[in-house]
Structures are given as structure tokens and as C-alpha cells.
Design a protein around this motif. Structure first.
Motif, short mmCIF file in Angstrom:
data_model
loop_
_atom_site.label_atom_id
_atom_site.label_comp_id
_atom_site.label_asym_id
_atom_site.label_seq_id
_atom_site.Cartn_x
_atom_site.Cartn_y
_atom_site.Cartn_z
N SER A 176 38.46 39.62 44.19
CA SER A 176 39.55 39.31 44.49
C SER A 176 39.92 40.41 45.63
CB SER A 176 40.57 39.17 43.52
OG SER A 176 40.81 40.24 42.92
N GLN A 228 33.28 37.32 39.75
CA GLN A 228 34.78 37.18 40.29
C GLN A 228 35.21 38.25 41.40
OE1 GLN A 228 37.23 37.73 36.77
NE2 GLN A 228 36.30 35.73 35.68
N ASN A 243 38.88 44.21 44.10
CA ASN A 243 38.39 43.93 42.90
C ASN A 243 37.20 43.12 42.57
OD1 ASN A 243 40.37 46.06 41.67
ND2 ASN A 243 41.67 44.23 41.67
N THR A 290 38.85 28.86 44.53
CA THR A 290 39.42 29.98 45.43
C THR A 290 40.86 29.83 45.52
OG1 THR A 290 37.43 29.71 46.62
CG2 THR A 290 39.34 30.59 47.96
N SER A 314 47.40 37.99 47.76
CA SER A 314 46.21 38.10 47.10
C SER A 314 45.10 36.89 47.65
CB SER A 314 46.44 38.16 45.77
OG SER A 314 46.89 36.76 45.28
N TYR A 315 43.90 37.30 47.42
CA TYR A 315 42.91 36.29 47.77
C TYR A 315 41.81 36.47 46.72
CZ TYR A 315 39.15 33.76 49.97
OH TYR A 315 37.92 32.94 50.48
N SER A 316 41.36 35.32 45.94
CA SER A 316 40.32 35.26 45.00
C SER A 316 39.44 34.32 44.91
CB SER A 316 40.92 35.61 43.76
OG SER A 316 41.93 34.38 43.35
N GLN A 317 38.22 34.71 44.50
CA GLN A 317 37.28 33.73 44.31
C GLN A 317 36.71 34.09 43.05
OE1 GLN A 317 34.27 33.97 47.70
NE2 GLN A 317 35.51 32.40 48.59
N ASN A 318 36.40 32.88 42.13
CA ASN A 318 36.09 32.82 40.65
C ASN A 318 35.04 31.67 40.49
OD1 ASN A 318 37.72 35.00 39.93
ND2 ASN A 318 39.57 33.42 39.76
#
Length: 454
Positions: free
Chosen positions: A100, A98, A68, A303, A286-290
């Protein structure tokens, strides 16, 4: 061994004929029908669709990964009060990207596992259904092909009848001109001739329709007339005995196999619906960066990495699970009754076709004797007419009876071949094997004709 040698010699004699004299054999028609018949081709596509249901169901047990990404353009004002209690406004204009990556994979999920097993059982059921479609193709093709044979033979006989009646009418007119005959005799002969000509027209229509039906199956027009099998003693059935054929049918009939596989699918359906009560355990990661996630985090990036398990315990779903289980149990009971009904139908069909095949040989021999007697009667009436003891009407009646006897003989041979074909199909023989057997029986005709000429 002798029977195999005679069959080989028959095929060799058939191949030795000139190409112009060879019509479409049943084997050639079978090959063309498999490639052109729309109903059989649709069954092939249906089989492929059912086969693909297995990887579709198995995919639910594999990891499900999704990405996403989004980006927001923020434009606004920030309003606050300073230390002197004065209103302050600060213009905000920033970008908030964003992204993820998420993953979910079942660890314990009995319902999904049973769904895969059920899809495999349904694919096997589709295989039996496809075999049934193949047997249906052979049955439809044999019926169409043998119908053309029968009508071709009928046309041959009725043409000969018209020729013979026309000759008798001409002779009656000659006797009338010499003063030896009567007008009643000429009129009666002419009436019989007119009726025979009507039969010719009806036979032509039947032949055109029969050829059209065969062409619809094979996709190829007939360029040569088909030849009726000669009076050759058919080989005995293998295996011999009704009980042996019933045993074969119970063991390998595709319709019965399909019903049994349908029961297996229904049993797995009961287990799958009951498994909806069981807990499910999934692995989630999950892995996300915002960046600039909110107004309070301007100029900051975050992160996050997460991995864990998720447990789902069904408690209450409005009674839907219990209802689906009862529904699946009813389907299983229906499948059990359908097996019993199908087995009875198969046994009745096998017995019927076996009796038709066994009695067909005797019927053919009886019709051959009837043809010989009718031809002898025609010969006797001709001699009686030449000697002045008979009339043209009597000879016309004898010719009509001879035509009817030949027509019944041709019908008896066609019925025997069709019954033998359907017996093999009901017993579960493969479509190619049945087609080869019928083609072998039909190929005996040219060999018998060649032997008779010698």
C-alpha cells in the motif's frame, strides 16, 4: 583627510619593516582566532543547527508519503462439514502479499503554520546570538592581546630597572672600597636590586601565562615580542557625544536585538499554543493491492484507491492546551522584562566605557607628565649622587618611582584601548570593524618609533 593620510603612512611604515622584526598583529590574531577558537566555532555549529530548524518545521506542511509492504506465509488446516454432516479437513498452504501507498497533507493547520514562523524567528534569534559570540571573541582576544602587550612592556621596564640598580650597587661598592661610601648604602642598594629581580621572575611568569592564553585563542605561538603603542594622539571618537552612542546601542546592540527577537519568539509561542484549539483539515489518499487477503478470498486479488479529506476538531485534552497557553503567556512576560533589563544594562555599559574612553586620554597625558617628572627626578638624583649630596638609596627610590610611573602609563594606554574596543562592541559595531579599528590604533606604534628615530 590628514588623519587618514597619517594612518596610511603609519601602515606603510609598518609594512616596510623587515619580516623578522614584525610580530603578530591584532588583525592576524583575529583571523587566527576566528579559525581556531573552540568557543566561537561551537557557536557557528549552534547557528547552523538553529537554521535547520526552519526546514524541519516546514516539512510538516509538506505531503507525507509512506509505503507499506508485507508478505505472510500461511500454513494450516481448514475444518468444515459436508452435506452428509461429516467432518472434512483441508490443508491450507498459501502466500498473502500486501502492498500500500499512503499520503497525508495538511490543508488547514494553523498550529503547524505558526510553528514554521516561530522556527524562523528562532533562527533570527540565533543569528544575533552568533553575533554576540563574535563580539565576545573580540573582547576576549583584545583582553589577551593587550595583556601580553602590557606584560611585555612591564618586563622591558623591570629589566632596565635591574640594570640600573645593578650599576648603582657596583658604584656603591667602588665608593666603599675607596673609603667614600658606607656598608649601609651598599646593603640598601642590594636590597632594592634583589626586590627588582623578584619582579623580573614574577613578570616572566605573568608573560608566560599571558602568551599561553593568547595562543589558546589563536592556536598560534608568539615568535616575536609585541610592541606597545607609542605616545600617539588617538583619533577622536566617531560619533561624538554620549547620547549619540546610546542611540547607536539602542538601535543595533546585538544583545538587545536578541532580547527583542526572543520576545517575538515568545509571542509566536502564545499564538501557536492557542492554535491547538482550532480544527485541522488534512488531505488523505491511499492505493493498496492485496492477494489472498483471507481464507475466504483465496485466489483473489484486491486493488483499492481512495482519496478524501479528514477533519479533526479538538474538544477536550484534559486542560493541557489551556495550561500551555498560560505557560507561553508567562514566557512572553518574562521576555518583556528581560528586554527592559537588557536595555538598562546596555546603557550603563555604554556610559561606563564612554567615560573610561573620554577620561583615558587625560589619564594618559597625566601619566606621561608623571613619567617625565620621574625621569627628571632620576637625573637630578644621579647628579646629586655624583656631587656627594645624595645617596644610592635615594637614587634607588627615584628609579623605583620612575619604573612605577612607566608601568602606570602602560596600564593607562591599555585601559584606553580596551575601553574604546568595548565601547564599539556595546554600541553594536561589527566584530570585523572593531578588530580593524584596534589593529589600526596598534599599528601606529612602529610608525611613531620610526619617526622618532629620524
Amino acid at each position: 583627510m590628514k588623519r587618514l593620510l597619517r594612518s596610511a603612512m603609519a601602515v606603510a611604515a609598518w609594512l616596510a619593516l623587515s619580516p623578522a622584526a614584525q610580530a603578530m598583529s591584532f588583525g592576524e590574531a583575529f583571523t587566527a582566532a576566528r579559525q581556531n577558537d573552540a568557543q566561537y566555532r561551537a557557536a557557528g555549529h549552534e547557528l547552523e543547527a538553529n537554521r535547520l530548524a526552519v526546514p524541519v518545521a516546514r516539512a510538516a506542511l509538506m505531503p507525507n508519503v509512506s509505503i507499506n509492504a508485507s508478505q505472510q506465509e500461511v500454513d494450516g488446516w481448514r475444518k468444515s462439514r459436508n452435506a452428509n454432516n461429516q467432518d472434512m479437513r483441508l490443508r491450507l498452504e498459501y502466500t498473502s502479499p500486501q502492498a500500500s501507498v499512503g499520503m497525508r497533507m495538511p490543508i488547514i493547520n494553523r498550529e503547524l503554520g505558526l510553528r514554521v514562523e516561530q522556527a524562523g524567528a528562532q533562527a533570527e534569534y540565533a543569528e544575533y546570538q552568533y553575533q554576540l559570540r563574535g563580539n565576545d571573541l573580540v573582547d576576549r582576544l583584545a583582553n589577551a592581546y593587550l595583556t601580553v602587550l602590557l606584560v611585555e612592556q612591564t618586563k622591558l621596564h623591570v629589566d632596565k630597572l635591574v640594570e640600573a640598580l645593578a650599576q648603582q650597587v657596583a658604584q656603591a661598592q667602588q665608593r666603599l672600597a675607596r673609603g667614600e661610601g658606607t656598608r649601609v648604602e651598599v646593603a640598601r642598594g642590594q636590597a632594592e636590586l634583589d626586590l627588582a629581580k623578584v619582579r623580573v621572575l614574577e613578570t616572566d611568569d605573568q608573560l608566560q601565562l599571558a602568551r599561553r592564553q593568547l595562543q589558546r585563542l589563536t592556536g598560534q605561538p608568539l615568535t616575536q615580542a609585541l610592541q606597545m603603542p607609542a605616545a600617539v594622539e588617538p583619533p577622536p571618537l566617531e560619533p561624538q557625544g554620549l547620547f549619540a552612542w546610546l542611540e547607536l546601542a539602542n538601535r543595533q546592540n546585538p544583545a538587545l536585538k536578541a532580547r527583542e527577537q526572543s520576545l517575538e519568539v515568545a509571542k509566536l509561542g502564545v499564538k501557536r499554543n492557542r492554535a491547538a484549539h482550532l480544527p485541522r483539515l488534512d488531505l488523505v489518499a491511499s492505493y493498496s493491492q492485496n492477494e489472498n487477503e483471507s481464507v475466504s478470498n483465496l485466489g483473489q486479488s484486491t486493488t483499492q484507491r481512495a482519496i478524501g479529506v479528514q477533519l479533526n476538531i479538538p474538544i477536550y485534552s484534559g486542560g493541557g492546551v489551556e495550561a500551555s497557553v498560560r505557560q507561553a503567556v508567562a514566557d512572553r512576560s518574562r521576555a518583556e522584562e528581560e528586554i527592559r533589563q537588557e536595555r538598562e544594562n546596555v546603557e550603563i555599559e555604554v556610559q561606563r566605557q564612554y567615560q573610561l574612553t573620554q577620561n583615558g586620554v587625560g589619564r594618559i597625558k597625566a601619566q606621561e607628565r608623571a613619567v617625565a617628572s620621574a625621569e627628571l627626578a632620576v637625573t637630578g638624583m644621579r647628579r646629586a649622587l655624583e656631587g656627594g649630596a645624595g645617596t644610592t638609596g635615594d637614587l634607588a627610590d627615584a628609579l623605583s618611582r620612575s619604573y612605577a610611573a612607566q608601568r602606570e602609563l602602560a596600564q593607562a594606554r591599555i585601559d584606553y584601548l580596551l575601553a574604546r574596543t568595548r565601547l564599539m562592541l556595546s554600541a553594536g559595531f561589527g566584530m570585523s570593524e572593531v578588530a580593524q579599528e584596534l589593529d589600526r590604533l596598534l599599528a601606529l606604534a612602529p610608525a611613531a618609533s620610526t619617526t622618532a628615530e629620524k
